[in-house]
Design a protein around this motif. Structure first.
Motif, PDB file in Angstrom:
ATOM      1  N   UNK A 188      11.913   8.692   0.817  1.00 60.80           N
ATOM      2  CA  UNK A 188      11.809   7.474   1.633  1.00 60.80           C
ATOM      3  C   UNK A 188      10.774   6.535   1.032  1.00 60.80           C
ATOM      4  N   UNK A 189      10.896   5.247   1.329  1.00 64.71           N
ATOM      5  CA  UNK A 189       9.895   4.292   0.830  1.00 64.71           C
ATOM      6  C   UNK A 189       8.569   4.445   1.577  1.00 64.71           C
ATOM      7  N   UNK A 190       7.579   3.741   1.110  1.00 62.22           N
ATOM      8  CA  UNK A 190       6.281   3.705   1.808  1.00 62.22           C
ATOM      9  C   UNK A 190       6.511   3.236   3.239  1.00 62.22           C
ATOM     10  N   UNK A 191       5.669   3.658   4.173  1.00 58.69           N
ATOM     11  CA  UNK A 191       5.833   3.219   5.558  1.00 58.69           C
ATOM     12  C   UNK A 191       5.764   1.696   5.666  1.00 58.69           C
ATOM     13  N   UNK A 192       6.458   1.165   6.630  1.00 57.13           N
ATOM     14  CA  UNK A 192       6.432  -0.278   6.854  1.00 57.13           C
ATOM     15  C   UNK A 192       5.000  -0.723   7.133  1.00 57.13           C
ATOM     16  N   UNK A 193       4.591  -1.800   6.495  1.00 62.65           N
ATOM     17  CA  UNK A 193       3.240  -2.313   6.683  1.00 62.65           C
ATOM     18  C   UNK A 193       2.196  -1.614   5.830  1.00 62.65           C
ATOM     19  N   UNK A 194       2.600  -0.666   4.976  1.00 63.01           N
ATOM     20  CA  UNK A 194       1.665   0.068   4.124  1.00 63.01           C
ATOM     21  C   UNK A 194       1.022  -0.883   3.128  1.00 63.01           C
ATOM     22  N   UNK A 195      -0.275  -0.775   2.934  1.00 57.63           N
ATOM     23  CA  UNK A 195      -1.015  -1.622   2.003  1.00 57.63           C
ATOM     24  C   UNK A 195      -0.589  -1.292   0.567  1.00 57.63           C
ATOM     25  N   UNK A 196       0.052  -2.208  -0.124  1.00 56.97           N
ATOM     26  CA  UNK A 196       0.512  -1.917  -1.486  1.00 56.97           C
ATOM     27  C   UNK A 196      -0.640  -1.734  -2.484  1.00 56.97           C
ATOM     28  N   UNK A 197      -1.841  -2.102  -2.089  1.00 55.30           N
ATOM     29  CA  UNK A 197      -3.011  -1.933  -2.960  1.00 55.30           C
ATOM     30  C   UNK A 197      -3.626  -0.541  -2.823  1.00 55.30           C
TER      31      UNK A 197
END
Length: 193
Positions: A93-102
């Motif tokens: 699955x992708x990163x959780x919604x709202x996850x800080x890409x930094x």
């Protein structure tokens, strides 16, 4: 590239958590000593455990965990645990919604790709792989160089296995000298190739 080390606290009968995914007393040794293991001061161990664990922690460049552990910990609020530089999460699955890409978390599909990503990020430092299902998959793929266990004197009877669902034999070398801490026995095995 640095070594790949499977690591975790484990019950005497080989479990990293009970049937409800709770570690129970497996981490009690991390609060039963006088010596702070990190800057938070919340984790305190015996001097013997500190002398064994701290140098290992200082060599870790990246940690590989499964999505289940990531979700259970709420992604450590985007800050890798123990001062580790990078966490590689094995997930479909992708990163959780709202996850800080930094945040220094990398979401990768498959254990082979996760270990390769972790090794690239770690450089010549260690890649730590969390024990459990993902650790067992990495071991089964032949990618683990060393197994480290903090064996705690408790018997769970059932639960989540240290090696996950590994169903094939893997030979380890004789252990290095066991280190007796306060309510924990530290063991280290090289994986036989």
């Amino acid at each position: 590239m640095g070594k790949v080390v499977m690591y975790g606290s484990v019950s005497v009968d080989g479990f990293v958590a009970d049937e409800d995914d709770q570690p129970g007393p497996l981490f009690d040794w991390l609060s039963g000593g006088d010596v702070p293991l990190d800057e938070s001061g919340e984790v305190k161990v015996s001097q013997t455990s500190y002398d064994y664990i701290r140098p290992h922690w200082d060599r870790i460049g990246a940690t590989v965990v499964g999505r289940h552990v990531f979700d259970m910990t709420d992604g450590w609020d985007g800050k890798p645990p123990g001062g580790i530089d990078h966490v590689v999460v094995v997930t479909h699955r992708p990163a959780p919604e709202g996850w800080d890409p930094e945040a220094p978390f990398h979401f990768v599909d498959g254990v082979g790709a996760a270990v390769a990503t972790a090794q690239e990020l770690a450089g010549d430092r260690l890649v730590e792989v969390a024990a459990g299902d993902v650790g067992g998959q990495v071991l089964a793929a032949g990618l683990v160089d060393e197994v480290r266990m903090d064996v705690v004197p408790v018997v769970f009877g059932s639960g989540k296995r240290y090696f996950g669902s590994v169903n094939a034999q893997h030979l380890l070398e004789d252990p290095d000298v066991p280190i007796q801490g306060n309510r924990v026995l530290h063991l280290r095995y090289r994986v036989r190739r």
